[in-house]
Motif scaffolding. Structure first.
Motif, PDB file in Angstrom:
ATOM      1  N   GLU A   8      13.013  -4.449   7.776  1.00  0.00           N
ATOM      2  CA  GLU A   8      13.677  -3.399   8.589  1.00  0.00           C
ATOM      3  C   GLU A   8      12.369  -2.506   9.253  1.00  0.00           C
ATOM      4  O   GLU A   8      12.816  -1.614  10.222  1.00  0.00           O
ATOM      5  N   GLY A   9      11.243  -2.959   8.832  1.00  0.00           N
ATOM      6  CA  GLY A   9      10.129  -2.129   9.419  1.00  0.00           C
ATOM      7  C   GLY A   9       9.804  -0.858   8.690  1.00  0.00           C
ATOM      8  O   GLY A   9       8.899  -0.240   9.028  1.00  0.00           O
ATOM      9  N   HIS A  10      10.457  -0.487   7.425  1.00  0.00           N
ATOM     10  CA  HIS A  10       9.843   0.474   6.494  1.00  0.00           C
ATOM     11  C   HIS A  10       8.525   0.115   5.972  1.00  0.00           C
ATOM     12  O   HIS A  10       8.228  -1.097   5.699  1.00  0.00           O
ATOM     13  N   ARG A  11       7.730   1.119   5.817  1.00  0.00           N
ATOM     14  CA  ARG A  11       6.216   0.999   5.138  1.00  0.00           C
ATOM     15  C   ARG A  11       6.063   1.944   3.862  1.00  0.00           C
ATOM     16  O   ARG A  11       6.442   2.859   3.917  1.00  0.00           O
ATOM     17  N   PHE A  12       5.856   1.306   2.998  1.00  0.00           N
ATOM     18  CA  PHE A  12       5.421   2.277   1.831  1.00  0.00           C
ATOM     19  C   PHE A  12       3.768   2.001   1.375  1.00  0.00           C
ATOM     20  O   PHE A  12       3.439   0.621   1.108  1.00  0.00           O
ATOM     21  N   THR A  13       3.239   3.075   1.179  1.00  0.00           N
ATOM     22  CA  THR A  13       1.578   2.721   1.035  1.00  0.00           C
ATOM     23  C   THR A  13       1.265   3.437  -0.043  1.00  0.00           C
ATOM     24  O   THR A  13       1.698   4.574  -0.481  1.00  0.00           O
ATOM     25  N   ALA A  14       0.483   2.780  -1.098  1.00  0.00           N
ATOM     26  CA  ALA A  14       0.087   3.375  -2.421  1.00  0.00           C
ATOM     27  C   ALA A  14      -1.440   2.618  -2.597  1.00  0.00           C
ATOM     28  O   ALA A  14      -1.849   1.620  -2.061  1.00  0.00           O
ATOM     29  N   ASP A  15      -2.118   3.161  -3.741  1.00  0.00           N
ATOM     30  CA  ASP A  15      -3.656   2.833  -3.857  1.00  0.00           C
ATOM     31  C   ASP A  15      -3.396   1.718  -4.918  1.00  0.00           C
ATOM     32  O   ASP A  15      -4.400   1.043  -5.153  1.00  0.00           O
ATOM     33  N   THR A  16      -2.280   1.648  -5.722  1.00  0.00           N
ATOM     34  CA  THR A  16      -2.274   0.502  -6.876  1.00  0.00           C
ATOM     35  C   THR A  16      -1.038  -0.159  -6.470  1.00  0.00           C
ATOM     36  O   THR A  16      -0.038   0.171  -5.956  1.00  0.00           O
ATOM     37  N   ASP A  17      -0.920  -1.524  -7.238  1.00  0.00           N
ATOM     38  CA  ASP A  17       0.569  -2.088  -7.169  1.00  0.00           C
ATOM     39  C   ASP A  17       1.453  -1.419  -8.079  1.00  0.00           C
ATOM     40  O   ASP A  17       2.697  -1.437  -7.686  1.00  0.00           O
ATOM     41  N   VAL A  18       0.953  -0.815  -9.076  1.00  0.00           N
ATOM     42  CA  VAL A  18       2.081  -0.039  -9.828  1.00  0.00           C
ATOM     43  C   VAL A  18       2.580   1.234  -9.275  1.00  0.00           C
ATOM     44  O   VAL A  18       3.905   1.529  -9.175  1.00  0.00           O
ATOM     45  N   ARG A  19       1.723   1.866  -8.482  1.00  0.00           N
ATOM     46  CA  ARG A  19       2.306   3.109  -7.705  1.00  0.00           C
ATOM     47  C   ARG A  19       3.168   2.658  -6.672  1.00  0.00           C
ATOM     48  O   ARG A  19       4.224   3.051  -6.083  1.00  0.00           O
ATOM     49  N   LEU A  20       2.775   1.413  -5.943  1.00  0.00           N
ATOM     50  CA  LEU A  20       3.640   0.964  -4.865  1.00  0.00           C
ATOM     51  C   LEU A  20       4.939   0.264  -5.424  1.00  0.00           C
ATOM     52  O   LEU A  20       5.970   0.481  -4.805  1.00  0.00           O
ATOM     53  N   ALA A  21       4.816  -0.115  -6.546  1.00  0.00           N
ATOM     54  CA  ALA A  21       6.207  -0.603  -7.272  1.00  0.00           C
ATOM     55  C   ALA A  21       7.085   0.766  -7.550  1.00  0.00           C
ATOM     56  O   ALA A  21       8.380   0.532  -7.250  1.00  0.00           O
ATOM     57  N   GLY A  22       6.350   1.730  -7.865  1.00  0.00           N
ATOM     58  CA  GLY A  22       7.087   3.220  -7.935  1.00  0.00           C
ATOM     59  C   GLY A  22       7.759   3.583  -6.695  1.00  0.00           C
ATOM     60  O   GLY A  22       9.048   3.826  -6.961  1.00  0.00           O
ATOM     61  N   LEU A  23       6.962   3.525  -5.652  1.00  0.00           N
ATOM     62  CA  LEU A  23       7.870   3.853  -4.474  1.00  0.00           C
ATOM     63  C   LEU A  23       8.804   2.749  -3.968  1.00  0.00           C
ATOM     64  O   LEU A  23      10.125   3.404  -3.537  1.00  0.00           O
TER      65      LEU A  23
END
Length: 70
Positions: A8-23
């Motif tokens: 759908e074009g939503h973007r989530f950005t984080a510095d680690t895969d764990v933080r990205l998984a949290g988002l």
């Protein structure tokens, strides 16, 4: 930095895969999804989300991408 882009074009950005998984968990399950979970249950959900992030990185989930930037 890792950026997850959904079909759908939503973007989530984080510095680690764990933080990205949290988002990603917040987006999928709603903010505060972990408020009333026991630590073991929270750990299980996060492991599932991290596995999903890794599957996206491996191209196993069509339509989703993860890009890396420095």
């Amino acid at each position: 930095m890792l950026t997850l882009t959904t079909p759908e074009g939503h973007r989530f950005t984080a510095d680690t895969d764990v933080r990205l998984a949290g988002l990603w968990a917040d987006a999928q399950l709603g903010p505060g999804w972990d408020t009333h979970l026991a630590p073991f249950d929270e750990h299980t959900v996060m492991n599932d989300m991290i596995d999903e992030i890794h599957a996206i990185q491996d191209g196993e989930i069509p339509g989703y991408t993860i890009t890396t930037s420095h």
